[in-house]
Enzyme design. Structure first.
Site, PDB file in Angstrom:
ATOM      1  CG  MET A  94      -1.891  -1.353   1.102  1.00  0.00           C
ATOM      2  SD  MET A  94      -3.255  -1.193   2.416  1.00  0.00           S
ATOM      3  CE  MET A  94      -2.433  -2.065   3.787  1.00  0.00           C
ATOM      4  CB  CYS A  95       2.276   3.542   1.824  1.00  0.00           C
ATOM      5  SG  CYS A  95       0.627   4.321   1.475  1.00  0.00           S
TER       6      CYS A  95
END
Lengths: 254, 254
Positions: free
Chosen positions: A1-2
């Site tokens: 996601m990050c």
């Protein structure tokens, strides 16, 4: 996601090597192409470079990669957006002032059912779940500690307790710093290591880059690095447990 | 003491030309070698580049000079320090969040007898009179407008009234923006102009640089620039009066 990257050091240290590895994941070896940012503390002040462009293409990232800004506390983030569109105000890290100190935060993960987080004191500028959670955390901290406590470590321990509430809402991996302490809170994906004498070589996973820290350091240097996934393939990274937090003060885990 | 530069535009516009002129005054054609900074608004977000190094030598300033970041509201500052040492936390512009909006400020001048300014809500991170005055301004604004008023222009008019109190304490030339409005308050030294069709040429005073805005703009563009001293020698700059304030909204003086 990050992906997250943090550094805590006992002497001002540049993060060019680790940042070079992270940047590749921003659209090249990794899918995190929805912006990036990095905050450096120098003295009581801090400065942030951020860009909604993919880090592997960003002109500003290129500068940060080669221009050695020396700092004892750094937080960086590359984004693969989920909540909130790709734009500057949704780009991490986020910084707010509390008790005349700059507090900086970055988040990896995704929250649900966060409508009950209603910060009053600090308000989000963008519309990410991440910034909302940061404002809520700071509101709670300010409520409990209207004045700066003499030992700031207690504040980070309280932040870790608050983070449990956020973890219950989804995935909440977080880095938080006041420029002296760097805290990491893990839901599912964070690793760290501490480099100290005797220093050796390290090889980046994401870029063709080797560094011999013996040549870059003095024997007293202590530098801890926190990252979502290990950045090097020849060092021993500690995997954090769900719900675990670690607190570093100027390089040392305390 | 310091020099200010502001821009307000109806379409995202780069400030490379004006910034090139200002930078020269940061240790080359001018004595303002104690750091520099620039804040760009893009959407609701903003990003600041700052450096305690002289702007005429700064690697980061070099990037900002050639990398055209397009913005409708910009504030920049080069510093010749008086109150507060040369360091990152004393480097303008300063930004704080109010009602979920980023508010940015820079000051030129020097204040005395400011010990009665005791902001509670916002606290200075550094030790300049400038940042203290900013925190005080925001405290007063937040006190009067706990919620964001529908017409933000009233807030800038109130800020101008508050600025009179600061003017009584010395020299207070200020730029203030929320990303849509850019306000300038003058004690003794501020100039502005508005560029609109028909566009012509302009020649920098401090660098060997001419631009033909006809080639850089569309007929509907409106761009206002505010500067301590005129930046070009072939345009008509308006000198502001002591105690005067001007408010721009997306390029137009209102």
């Amino acid at each position: 996601m990050c992906e997250l990257l943090g550094m805590s050091a006992n002497v001002p240290t540049d993060i060019c090597f680790s940042f070079s590895g992270l940047l590749e994941r921003g659209g090249n070896t990794g899918p995190h192409k929805d912006g990036w940012g990095i905050t450096f503390y120098e003295g009581k002040g801090c400065r942030t470079f951020k860009d909604p462009e993919p880090s592997c293409q960003s002109e500003i990232a290129k500068l940060v990669k080669v221009y050695p800004i020396k700092s004892v506390s750094v937080i960086s983030h590359i984004r693969q957006g989920n909540r909130g569109r790709v734009c500057l105000e949704n780009t991490h890290p986020f910084t707010r002032e509390l008790w005349g100190k700059e507090i900086t935060y970055a988040h990896n993960g995704q929250l649900s059912n966060y409508n009950d987080l209603k910060p009053e004191f600090y308000r989000p500028v963008g519309n990410t779940d991440s910034e909302l959670a940061f404002c809520w955390l700071l509101d709670k901290i300010r409520e409990k500690y209207p004045k700066k406590p003499s030992n700031i470590a207690v504040v980070f321990r309280y932040a870790a307790k608050l983070a449990e509430t956020l973890k219950d809402k989804g995935v909440f991996n977080m880095l938080l710093t006041d420029g002296v302490y760097v805290m990491a809170y893990c839901t599912n994906n964070l690793h760290w290591l501490t480099r100290r004498a005797p220093f050796g070589k390290a090889t980046l996973i994401d870029a063709d880059m080797v560094v011999d820290f013996k040549e870059e350091t003095t024997p007293n240097d202590i530098v801890s690095v926190i990252a979502t996934r290990p950045l090097t393939n020849d060092e021993q990274w500690q995997k954090m447990e769900p719900g675990e937090f670690v607190l570093f003060k100027l390089g040392e885990k305390i």
